[in-house]
Design an enzyme around this catalytic site. Structure first.
Site, PDB file in Angstrom:
ATOM      1  N   HIS A 202       0.841  -1.199   0.000  1.00  9.42           N
ATOM      2  CA  HIS A 202       0.000   0.000   0.000  1.00  9.42           C
ATOM      3  C   HIS A 202       0.872   1.242   0.000  1.00  9.42           C
ATOM      4  O   HIS A 202       2.099   1.158   0.102  1.00  9.42           O
ATOM      5  CB  HIS A 202      -0.988   0.001   1.169  1.00  9.42           C
ATOM      6  CG  HIS A 202      -0.376  -0.018   2.529  1.00  9.42           C
ATOM      7  ND1 HIS A 202       0.350  -1.091   3.022  1.00  9.42           N
ATOM      8  CD2 HIS A 202      -0.372   0.903   3.536  1.00  9.42           C
ATOM      9  CE1 HIS A 202       0.749  -0.839   4.252  1.00  9.42           C
ATOM     10  NE2 HIS A 202       0.334   0.368   4.586  1.00  9.42           N
TER      11      HIS A 202
ATOM     12  N   HIS B 107       1.295   3.943   2.009  1.00  8.28           N
ATOM     13  CA  HIS B 107       1.819   4.648   3.172  1.00  8.28           C
ATOM     14  C   HIS B 107       3.342   4.720   3.118  1.00  8.28           C
ATOM     15  O   HIS B 107       4.016   3.785   2.700  1.00  8.28           O
ATOM     16  CB  HIS B 107       1.356   3.978   4.471  1.00  8.28           C
ATOM     17  CG  HIS B 107      -0.082   4.248   4.783  1.00  8.28           C
ATOM     18  ND1 HIS B 107      -0.783   3.533   5.725  1.00  8.28           N
ATOM     19  CD2 HIS B 107      -0.954   5.172   4.293  1.00  8.28           C
ATOM     20  CE1 HIS B 107      -2.029   3.996   5.793  1.00  8.28           C
ATOM     21  NE2 HIS B 107      -2.153   4.983   4.933  1.00  8.28           N
TER      22      HIS B 107
ATOM     23  N   HIS C  35      -7.549  -0.747   5.386  1.00 12.50           N
ATOM     24  CA  HIS C  35      -6.468   0.086   5.903  1.00 12.50           C
ATOM     25  C   HIS C  35      -6.217   1.230   4.930  1.00 12.50           C
ATOM     26  O   HIS C  35      -6.118   2.392   5.323  1.00 12.50           O
ATOM     27  CB  HIS C  35      -5.221  -0.762   6.095  1.00 12.50           C
ATOM     28  CG  HIS C  35      -4.073  -0.036   6.712  1.00 12.50           C
ATOM     29  ND1 HIS C  35      -4.065   0.355   8.033  1.00 12.50           N
ATOM     30  CD2 HIS C  35      -2.889   0.386   6.187  1.00 12.50           C
ATOM     31  CE1 HIS C  35      -2.938   0.979   8.297  1.00 12.50           C
ATOM     32  NE2 HIS C  35      -2.199   1.009   7.188  1.00 12.50           N
TER      33      HIS C  35
ATOM     34  N   ASP D 206      -0.513  -4.275   5.932  1.00 11.78           N
ATOM     35  CA  ASP D 206      -1.184  -3.788   7.135  1.00 11.78           C
ATOM     36  C   ASP D 206      -2.653  -4.214   7.187  1.00 11.78           C
ATOM     37  O   ASP D 206      -3.492  -3.534   7.776  1.00 11.78           O
ATOM     38  CB  ASP D 206      -1.084  -2.261   7.219  1.00 11.78           C
ATOM     39  CG  ASP D 206       0.307  -1.808   7.650  1.00 11.78           C
ATOM     40  OD1 ASP D 206       1.193  -2.666   7.774  1.00 11.78           O
ATOM     41  OD2 ASP D 206       0.505  -0.593   7.824  1.00 11.78           O
TER      42      ASP D 206
ATOM     43  N   HIS E  82       4.237  -5.249  10.113  1.00  9.41           N
ATOM     44  CA  HIS E  82       4.758  -4.652  11.344  1.00  9.41           C
ATOM     45  C   HIS E  82       4.886  -5.705  12.431  1.00  9.41           C
ATOM     46  O   HIS E  82       4.191  -6.725  12.411  1.00  9.41           O
ATOM     47  CB  HIS E  82       3.824  -3.554  11.871  1.00  9.41           C
ATOM     48  CG  HIS E  82       3.771  -2.333  11.025  1.00  9.41           C
ATOM     49  ND1 HIS E  82       4.616  -1.261  11.184  1.00  9.41           N
ATOM     50  CD2 HIS E  82       2.947  -1.997   9.997  1.00  9.41           C
ATOM     51  CE1 HIS E  82       4.319  -0.320  10.311  1.00  9.41           C
ATOM     52  NE2 HIS E  82       3.314  -0.746   9.566  1.00  9.41           N
TER      53      HIS E  82
END
Length: 223
Positions: A84, A86, A140, A162, A201
């Protein structure tokens, strides 16, 4: 149903509130996944097809670290899988594109830097002899993609960014609960039981702490 076999090894404390993992190789038989700790709690990955010595990287936010991992592995890498847009996932794409020109950057959102191959749900491509299937898993972010990697004689692996974590899921920044339900239950949980999950993460300790607060009697989250 999918059994989440994503195992964080060698956890060590970075601060009183933060944990990360040491770099590790995960053997899938004929496919290897090099877990690359990045930033404070991010994970990038180097996926290696051992039959062709060809690989790809996932969310290489820190190009210097990722390029060293590629060099150390002695593998040919020309593909980048971005989950994604981010910055802590796609923020290294432009620099990586400059340092290693000619790579193909896959993703499902035009906000992703250096994107030159847009993918959609059920699109497929190859890393060496391994097949990659793209799954749209928005919530997300609206353009979030999870990547399933399969190879003959290799245990499958899915890279969920995520969307799915160990003991948790991602925040709903741009989507809705029904979207996350579809991503988790109707898509990811239908993958084969031997699928290993690689997330974006290291949130395991925090997720289990929250789960224990919400369901204090659930044996799955008790020490």
């Amino acid at each position: 149903m999918l059994t989440t076999r994503y195992i964080i090894r060698s956890l060590h404390c970075l601060s009183k509130k933060s944990f990360h993992s040491l770099p590790t190789f995960h053997d899938h038989r004929k496919m290897k996944v090099n877990l690359i700790p990045l930033l404070e709690d991010n994970y990038g990955y180097l996926i290696i097809d051992e039959s062709t010595n060809v690989g790809a990287v996932v969310d290489p936010v820190t190009p210097k670290t990722v390029l060293k991992a590629i060099s150390d592995a002695g593998v040919k890498v020309e593909q980048v899988l971005t989950t994604h847009h981010h910055w802590d996932h796609a923020g290294g794409n432009e620099e990586l594109n400059t340092k290693k020109p000619g790579m193909t950057f896959y993703g499902g959102d035009d906000r992703i830097g250096a994107l030159n191959k847009t993918v959609a749900h059920n699109d497929t491509f190859n890393i060496g002899s391994m097949k990659v299937t793209c799954f749209e898993t928005p919530c997300h972010t609206t353009g979030h993609i999870s990547y399933l990697v399969e190879g003959e004689g290799a245990d499958p692996a899915v890279f969920t960014g995520d969307t799915l974590f160990a003991a948790g899921c991602g925040r709903f920044f741009e989507g809705t609960p029904p979207q996350m339900y579809r991503a988790l239950i109707e898509i990811l949980s239908t993958l084969p039981d031997n699928t290993r999950v690689y997330c974006g993460h290291e949130y395991t300790a925090q997720n289990l702490k929250f789960a224990k607060h919400v369901e204090p009697d659930n044996p799955a989250v008790l020490p």
